[in-house]
Design a protein around this motif. Structure first.
Motif, PDB file in Angstrom:
ATOM      1  N   LYS A  99      -3.264   2.830  -4.176  1.00  0.00           N
ATOM      2  CA  LYS A  99      -3.308   1.486  -4.734  1.00  0.00           C
ATOM      3  C   LYS A  99      -4.163   1.474  -5.996  1.00  0.00           C
ATOM      4  O   LYS A  99      -4.964   2.370  -6.241  1.00  0.00           O
ATOM      5  N   TYR A 100      -3.963   0.402  -6.770  1.00  0.00           N
ATOM      6  CA  TYR A 100      -4.801   0.187  -7.944  1.00  0.00           C
ATOM      7  C   TYR A 100      -6.090  -0.514  -7.535  1.00  0.00           C
ATOM      8  O   TYR A 100      -6.075  -1.428  -6.708  1.00  0.00           O
ATOM      9  N   ASN A 156      -6.100   4.963  -6.539  1.00  0.00           N
ATOM     10  CA  ASN A 156      -6.927   5.601  -5.518  1.00  0.00           C
ATOM     11  C   ASN A 156      -6.132   5.703  -4.222  1.00  0.00           C
ATOM     12  O   ASN A 156      -5.252   4.895  -3.954  1.00  0.00           O
ATOM     13  N   ALA A 157      -6.475   6.706  -3.408  1.00  0.00           N
ATOM     14  CA  ALA A 157      -5.901   6.782  -2.069  1.00  0.00           C
ATOM     15  C   ALA A 157      -6.386   5.591  -1.260  1.00  0.00           C
ATOM     16  O   ALA A 157      -7.516   5.145  -1.406  1.00  0.00           O
ATOM     17  N   ASP A 158      -5.536   5.064  -0.391  1.00  0.00           N
ATOM     18  CA  ASP A 158      -5.884   3.906   0.421  1.00  0.00           C
ATOM     19  C   ASP A 158      -5.533   4.189   1.881  1.00  0.00           C
ATOM     20  O   ASP A 158      -6.381   4.617   2.654  1.00  0.00           O
ATOM     21  N   LEU A 180       3.412   7.889  -7.872  1.00  0.00           N
ATOM     22  CA  LEU A 180       2.269   7.149  -7.333  1.00  0.00           C
ATOM     23  C   LEU A 180       2.315   5.668  -7.702  1.00  0.00           C
ATOM     24  O   LEU A 180       2.082   4.819  -6.834  1.00  0.00           O
ATOM     25  N   PRO A 181       2.602   5.306  -8.965  1.00  0.00           N
ATOM     26  CA  PRO A 181       2.744   3.876  -9.263  1.00  0.00           C
ATOM     27  C   PRO A 181       3.816   3.192  -8.424  1.00  0.00           C
ATOM     28  O   PRO A 181       3.682   2.016  -8.089  1.00  0.00           O
ATOM     29  N   LEU A 182       4.870   3.930  -8.070  1.00  0.00           N
ATOM     30  CA  LEU A 182       5.928   3.364  -7.236  1.00  0.00           C
ATOM     31  C   LEU A 182       5.393   2.988  -5.856  1.00  0.00           C
ATOM     32  O   LEU A 182       5.762   1.956  -5.289  1.00  0.00           O
ATOM     33  N   GLY A 223      -3.905  -9.110  -4.703  1.00  0.00           N
ATOM     34  CA  GLY A 223      -4.041  -7.829  -4.026  1.00  0.00           C
ATOM     35  C   GLY A 223      -5.010  -6.867  -4.666  1.00  0.00           C
ATOM     36  O   GLY A 223      -5.807  -6.209  -3.983  1.00  0.00           O
ATOM     37  N   ILE A 224      -4.971  -6.753  -5.982  1.00  0.00           N
ATOM     38  CA  ILE A 224      -5.805  -5.783  -6.679  1.00  0.00           C
ATOM     39  C   ILE A 224      -7.290  -6.102  -6.540  1.00  0.00           C
ATOM     40  O   ILE A 224      -8.151  -5.240  -6.717  1.00  0.00           O
TER      41      ILE A 224
END
Length: 653
Positions: free
Chosen positions: A106-107, A114-116, A201-203, A634-635
């Motif tokens: 996620k952003y 970053n990994a979430d 990753l952005p996807l 969300g961000i």
């Protein structure tokens, strides 16, 4: 800015070292977990006492994601409270998938990945992505979340033609190549391509993400491969579904968030409801994150969506009936909200809209009528339409001069921004617009001074809008008067979103009005999806996008040079691993859009009102309101929002 490979290195560093959300090594994670004394949420105590739920230590992964709240510049929170929102329709339950914003990656608030949900991800050559899951991570129903959930999605959903008739999702293709998917062990999954895939990753981090996993233990009961025929037919009949694949699709839509029984990994879980007027989301007892004080996130126990008429939502926000609200609030509501805040104990924050345009016109270049195709595909026509819009008057009257006038393109905050891209053909010049239309040969006019099309019919443009508020209609009223000066009659056709979108896809609309490009702050490392012809929901050329998304099985092949050039440049961007080349490709694509005006921007950078009840913490006063990247709230990590205990909103219902 760094070269592409340096950028990949930066992503790896952020995943393993910099981010406060994740850990540098397993040993550090174990040490942190051992040092923390966990604090149970009071909301779950009855279920724990009655053995319905295990204790917090057994609910969390062995290596939960630790969030050091103070290092993020935020305040450590307390458990409790209910966030109330007003929504206009039952399908708005999907907004909790957006706001909750639990993603594989996620952003963060600085737009860094970053990994979430993932413990970590290792990237080799920008093309091999090895994803590590958290040991003992659980779905919201307490069942294990493992690589089996990735295997099931890839082999039994994405590659089952009954569920994906056109083949695995086109979004995962890189120049026509699907990924190689490997299930390494119970906690390790690998996706790889033959070339670097900077969009993968952005996807996964999108507001509406590309899911590459699904709760196998739950969904197998609806799959013909795993369920006996008699039982499966009973399930089909009970759900009034057409067949097993329709049933599976109905029960598996994680993003839509309409099935309370579907396990998920979000911070709040939809509860069963007998009414379509009120939806409750309870905290996920198995959510994978804790703060540095030992509290399992989220802080807030519940979100409640109360369904009401769309036009009433600003009034409900202005009278203190919501805890947090931005959806369905418009710029025109700011004055009312500001006046009411003190009386009803809330603040109105003003966030900048991050889209390429707050509103833009979408000429339908794939209209089914040959006459309209001839007219709409002529760039002189689109330029004339743009030149005959008095953006300054619209900005002054509707936005008090606070908007950014110009085309649908990148915002000044983007490193790729150029003034020419925004202001090309955006001046108000009726004479020049008339000259362009004359040059097209549409010189004859009827007795109402309306130009005649090549087939002799009057040039009447119908713009269809699905906005039930007055914002779009108010803007179109200005344009109606402007276009009359160049011999074009504009008709405004209000409709619903559910009716308009199929009409666009079928080539039945002449023009529509929507918001502009999703990411107005893009840099060279962001995939230029907004600019390319790869999505059906690009309303100016939906049939071309459909052709790409369905691998040529439906839609239409691109048949004009400028559009084909955009597609070719998009492919070149993916083939490039050099940031200088990527930047050059972006500028070529931006220049093509600037010259051709495939969409016609009007106003950008407007202010989005965000109502926040007094006592609700960790919500920024100034921020960017954007769909992708951003997921709206969300961000900003809603799992970290929290109420002061003294606030009345913390009382249980």
């Amino acid at each position: 800015m760094k070269k592409y490979l340096q950028n990949i290195k930066t992503i790896i560093i952020s995943l393993f070292i910099i981010s406060p959300y994740i850990f540098a090594t397993d040993a550090i994670a174990d040490n942190i977990a051992n040092e923390v004394i966990y604090i149970e949420p009071p909301f779950l105590q009855k279920a724990i006492a009655s053995k319905i739920l295990p204790t917090i230590k057994d609910r969390l992964p062995q290596e939960p994601q630790m969030v050091d709240v103070e290092k993020l510049g935020l305040k450590s929170g307390q458990y409790g409270g209910i966030i109330r929102m007003a929504m206009a329709k039952s399908k708005d339950t999907r907004q909790m998938t957006v706001y909750g914003y639990a993603r594989l990656v996620k952003y963060d608030r600085n737009y860094q990945l970053n990994a979430d949900i993932l413990k970590s991800i290792d990237i080799e050559d920008g093309r091999i992505f090895t994803m590590k899951l958290r040991k003992s991570h659980k779905w919201s129903d307490g069942r294990p979340f493992t690589s089996e959930d990735f295997r099931y999605w890839w082999h039994d959903i994405a590659n089952d033609t009954a569920l994906y008739p056109a083949g695995a999702p086109a979004a995962l293709k890189l120049n026509g190549e699907l990924p190689k998917v490997e299930i390494i062990d119970e906690l390790t999954v690998r996706y790889s391509w033959s070339k670097a895939n900077p969009n993968f990753l952005p996807l996964l981090a999108k507001a509406s993400p590309r899911y590459i996993y699904a709760p196998a233990h739950y969904l197998k009961q609806f799959h013909q491969k795993y369920q006996n025929k008699v039982k499966l037919q009973t399930l089909i009949d009970d759900a009034s579904a057409k067949n097993w694949s329709a049933l599976h699709n109905k029960m598996s839509k994680s993003y839509k968030n309409t099935n309370p029984d579907l396990p998920n990994l979000q911070p709040w879980i939809l509860q069963p409801s007998k009414t379509k007027k009120r939806f409750i989301f309870n905290r996920n007892p198995f959510f994978h994150k804790i703060d540095n004080n030992g509290r399992q996130l989220p802080y807030v126990d519940q979100w409640i969506f109360n369904i009401t008429e769309k036009k009433l939502i600003p009034l409900k926000a202005a009278t203190g009936e919501v805890s947090l609200q931005a959806r369905y609030l418009k710029f025109k509501d700011i004055s009312l909200l500001k006046q009411s805040g003190a009386k009803y104990s809330f603040q109105t924050h003003l966030w900048r809209n991050g889209k390429g345009a707050d509103l833009a016109l979408y000429p339908n270049l794939t209209h089914k009528s040959p006459i309209w195709r001839q007219i709409l595909r002529d760039q002189r026509f689109r330029r004339a339409l743009s030149l005959s819009i008095d953006r300054h008057a619209i900005n002054k009257v509707l936005y008090y001069g606070m908007g950014l006038e110009g085309q649908n393109t990148l915002l000044p905050a983007s490193p790729l921004y150029k003034k020419d891209y925004r202001y090309n053909y955006s001046e108000f010049d009726i004479a020049k617009a008339n000259d362009l239309l004359d040059d097209m040969g549409m010189i004859k006019r009827n007795d109402q001074n309306i130009r005649l099309m090549p087939n002799g019919e009057p040039l009447e443009v119908i713009i269809e809008t699905a906005d039930s508020s007055s914002q779009q209609s108010d803007m179109l009223e200005f344009i109606t008067d402007d276009w009359r000066k160049i011999g074009i009659k504009l008709h405004i056709k209000p409709t619903s979103y559910d009716i308009l979108i199929p009409r666009i896809f079928a080539g039945e609309t002449v023009m529509s009005i929507f918001s502009g490009w999703e990411n107005g702050m893009a840099n060279a490392d962001n995939a230029p999806d907004d600019l390319a012809l790869i999505h059906q929901d690009h309303y100016q050329w939906s049939k071309w996008g459909q052709y790409y998304e369905t691998n040529g099985k439906s839609g239409e092949k691109i048949d004009i040079p400028a559009a084909q050039n955009l597609f070719d440049l998009y492919i070149q961007w993916y083939d490039s691993q050099d940031e200088v080349k990527k930047s050059a490709i972006w500028h070529k694509m931006l220049k093509i859009h600037s010259d051709n005006l495939f969409t016609i921007g009007i106003i950008a950078g407007t202010l989005q009102p965000v109502v926040v009840i007094n006592g609700l913490n960790n919500i920024p006063e100034k921020a960017i309101w954007n769909w992708d990247p951003g997921a709206h709230f969300g961000i900003y990590s809603p799992d970290l929002f929290w109420f002061d205990l003294a606030n009345k909103t913390t009382e249980a219902e």
